[in-house]
Write a protein that holds these residues in place. Structure first.
Motif, PDB file in Angstrom:
ATOM      1  N   ILE A  65       2.206 -20.176  25.779  1.00 18.36           N
ATOM      2  CA  ILE A  65       1.214 -19.177  25.403  1.00 18.36           C
ATOM      3  C   ILE A  65       0.555 -18.953  23.750  1.00 18.36           C
ATOM      4  O   ILE A  65       1.333 -19.290  23.455  1.00 18.36           O
ATOM      5  CB  ILE A  65       0.899 -17.736  25.910  1.00 18.36           C
ATOM      6  N   PHE A  66      -0.905 -19.237  23.867  1.00 22.32           N
ATOM      7  CA  PHE A  66      -1.270 -19.168  22.279  1.00 22.32           C
ATOM      8  C   PHE A  66      -2.105 -18.158  22.154  1.00 22.32           C
ATOM      9  O   PHE A  66      -3.147 -17.775  23.080  1.00 22.32           O
ATOM     10  CB  PHE A  66      -2.023 -19.816  21.623  1.00 22.32           C
ATOM     11  N   ARG A  67      -1.914 -17.414  21.060  1.00 21.54           N
ATOM     12  CA  ARG A  67      -3.471 -16.468  20.906  1.00 21.54           C
ATOM     13  C   ARG A  67      -3.931 -16.504  20.693  1.00 21.54           C
ATOM     14  O   ARG A  67      -3.893 -17.909  18.824  1.00 21.54           O
ATOM     15  CB  ARG A  67      -2.435 -14.547  20.868  1.00 21.54           C
ATOM     16  N   TYR A  68      -5.666 -16.364  20.229  1.00 18.63           N
ATOM     17  CA  TYR A  68      -6.895 -16.535  19.323  1.00 18.63           C
ATOM     18  C   TYR A  68      -6.813 -15.597  18.655  1.00 18.63           C
ATOM     19  O   TYR A  68      -7.585 -14.486  18.763  1.00 18.63           O
ATOM     20  CB  TYR A  68      -7.868 -16.886  20.293  1.00 18.63           C
ATOM     21  N   SER A  69      -7.033 -15.984  17.103  1.00 17.93           N
ATOM     22  CA  SER A  69      -6.972 -15.087  15.946  1.00 17.93           C
ATOM     23  C   SER A  69      -8.302 -15.036  15.281  1.00 17.93           C
ATOM     24  O   SER A  69      -8.713 -16.198  14.453  1.00 17.93           O
ATOM     25  CB  SER A  69      -6.097 -14.737  14.667  1.00 17.93           C
ATOM     26  N   VAL A 138      -1.354 -33.134  29.604  1.00 23.72           N
ATOM     27  CA  VAL A 138      -1.210 -31.432  29.492  1.00 23.72           C
ATOM     28  C   VAL A 138      -2.634 -31.063  30.244  1.00 23.72           C
ATOM     29  O   VAL A 138      -3.498 -31.399  30.670  1.00 23.72           O
ATOM     30  CB  VAL A 138      -0.931 -30.875  28.434  1.00 23.72           C
ATOM     31  N   LEU A 139      -1.936 -29.307  30.476  1.00 20.46           N
ATOM     32  CA  LEU A 139      -3.923 -29.414  31.186  1.00 20.46           C
ATOM     33  C   LEU A 139      -3.621 -27.451  30.364  1.00 20.46           C
ATOM     34  O   LEU A 139      -3.070 -26.222  30.467  1.00 20.46           O
ATOM     35  CB  LEU A 139      -3.199 -28.389  32.729  1.00 20.46           C
ATOM     36  N   THR A 152      -4.807 -19.545  25.004  1.00 16.80           N
ATOM     37  CA  THR A 152      -4.972 -19.798  25.598  1.00 16.80           C
ATOM     38  C   THR A 152      -3.801 -20.150  26.598  1.00 16.80           C
ATOM     39  O   THR A 152      -2.894 -19.939  26.471  1.00 16.80           O
ATOM     40  CB  THR A 152      -5.059 -21.660  25.295  1.00 16.80           C
ATOM     41  N   THR A 153      -3.403 -20.655  28.540  1.00 15.47           N
ATOM     42  CA  THR A 153      -2.244 -21.153  28.534  1.00 15.47           C
ATOM     43  C   THR A 153      -2.308 -22.526  28.063  1.00 15.47           C
ATOM     44  O   THR A 153      -3.485 -23.455  29.141  1.00 15.47           O
ATOM     45  CB  THR A 153      -1.466 -20.835  29.734  1.00 15.47           C
ATOM     46  N   ILE A 154      -1.018 -22.976  28.164  1.00 14.26           N
ATOM     47  CA  ILE A 154      -0.706 -24.474  28.254  1.00 14.26           C
ATOM     48  C   ILE A 154       0.155 -25.154  29.091  1.00 14.26           C
ATOM     49  O   ILE A 154       1.265 -24.467  28.839  1.00 14.26           O
ATOM     50  CB  ILE A 154      -0.139 -25.091  26.784  1.00 14.26           C
TER      51      ILE A 154
END
Ligand code: ADP
Length: 403
Positions: A65-69, A138-139, A152-154
């Motif tokens: 999981i990434f967060r957008y800054s 990857v999705l 996003t979730t990868i």
């Protein structure tokens, strides 16, 4: 003499033991509640559970999981599942500018992005790290809120190829399961908190009582949110089915009045209901109709500070017309359509102060439409609002099947 002294000691000891037992019970209970609260409210733990489940459901081997800054226009690592310590160290140190990877594309399109073979993508640090770790496909699922990009979730797999379409579409089912799992412990927390407040586990002093009340308030808010999300997810997953039966609309109105009257009285508002005489018997989902009406009346009371709230019911050419009118702040033209969308609230201090989830009207709209009806609002700023629900008197199976 010794016997008497022994008896006194024995009694004193028994009293003390009972007291200690109670304190231990209470402490244990508090610690259980504390653990449950923090395990439910700890966002990281929730995210980690969600991610692990997503990886499992999608038949993937790992996930991120990434967060957008926004200020940095970059993605920042949050959480991983299925990663070794070494992989974690690498991925968490990555600095990923907005448009460097597939994440930027998925966010821009607001739709999941499939990468069937990472080797065919242009090199970038995230792709290179994934390839080195042995992942091939990857999705990327964008996490987009009502008005901003969250991240996003990868999901990553060792095999090449696209993820099956069910994976990309399982969000609603997943949300429904997740909401259910969050709701069960939360109900237990609220139950225990109530017992503690009621003094079942011993009398409490003001400070812990105050804290418990805050647990209760926050817990109830979270429960309302989860219930709303659950309803919405069920609707989306096509799991919310109608239960059709004959019912009396005046009785539904009366139930809603009884449920909301204390709220109106507490705010000094007049609550009235005018239902036309000799209404025909209704056929439809009575529980869903009450839920919609309850939501509209609840909103009217919540947003109105002085004056009145009026419910009107009438039948006209095979249709019921239900109206909820208030003397509240009113809703500007520009906002009137938007508020029926998910997570949409009017952006002003009044709404923020009153709280809520922005889901009530979205759910009401779906429930009314499932029964072949419509919902609308007539309002102007400073002029109060009238919400109107029009429903067929007889909801038939055809409409249900059409959903
Ligand atoms: P919630 O009330 O939980 O925020 P809803 O979907 O029920 O969510 O309502 C969305 C928004 O519409 C509210 O946040 C508020 O801004 C506005 N709204 C709804 N009902 C009224 C009303 N009777 N008067 C004024 N504003 C309203």
């Amino acid at each position: 003499m010794i016997a008497i002294e022994n008896a006194r000691l024995f009694n004193a000891l028994r009293a003390r033991t009972a007291e200690l037992g109670r304190s231990v019970d209470e402490l244990q209970m508090l610690s259980e509640v504390g653990q449950a609260v923090s395990s439910t409210l700890d966002l990281r733990a929730v995210l980690s559970t969600i991610l692990t489940r997503s990886v499992g459901l999608a038949g993937a081997e790992a996930g991120l999981i990434f967060r957008y800054s926004r200020p940095e226009r970059a993605f920042r690592f949050v959480e991983a599942a299925g990663y070794t310590e070494a992989m974690l160290r690498e991925v968490s140190a990555l600095d990923i500018p907005e448009n460097m990877t597939g994440m930027g594309e998925a966010i821009a399109r607001r739709a999941p992005l499939q990468i069937p073979d990472l080797r065919e993508r242009a090199p970038n640090p995230l792709r290179d790290q994934a390839l080195a770790a042995g992942f091939r496909s990857v999705l990327i699922v964008p996490l987009v809120g009502a008005d901003r990009i969250l991240g996003t979730t990868i999901l990553q797999r060792r095999a090449t190829g696209e993820f099956p379409p069910e994976t990309v579409q399982h969000k609603s089912q997943f949300l429904a399961n997740m909401s259910h799992e969050l709701r069960t412990p939360l109900n237990a927390i609220l139950g225990y908190a109530e017992l503690l407040v009621d003094g079942i586990y011993g009398v409490m002093t003001e400070r812990p009582k105050g804290v418990l009340e805050r647990i209760q308030n926050n817990g109830r808010h979270l429960l309302a949110l989860i219930n709303d999300v659950l309803d919405l997810a069920k609707i989306e997953a096509g799991q919310l089915t109608l239960t059709l039966e004959d019912y009396s609309l005046p009785e539904v109105v009366q139930t809603v009045v009884t449920a909301t009257e204390p709220l109106a009285t507490a705010k000094g508002l007049k609550l009235t209901a005018q239902v036309q005489d000799a209404m025909p018997m209704a056929h439809g989902d009575a529980r869903r109709v009450s839920q919609v009406l309850l939501n509209l009346v609840g909103n009217a009371i919540k947003f109105t500070d002085t004056g009145e709230v009026e419910i009107r019911g009438a039948a006209d050419r095979g249709q019921f017309v239900l109206e909820v009118r208030d003397t509240g702040p009113g809703i500007a033209d520009a906002d009137q359509e938007r508020i029926f969308g998910e997570f949409q609230q009017i952006d002003n201090s009044n709404t923020r102060q009153k709280g809520g989830t922005g889901l009530g009207l979205a759910i009401s709209k779906r429930m009314v439409e499932m029964q072949g009806g419509t919902i609308s609002v007539e309002s102007a700023l400073g002029q109060g609002s009238t919400f109107r629900v029009v429903l067929p008197v007889h909801v038939d199976e055809m409409m249900e099947a059409a959903e």
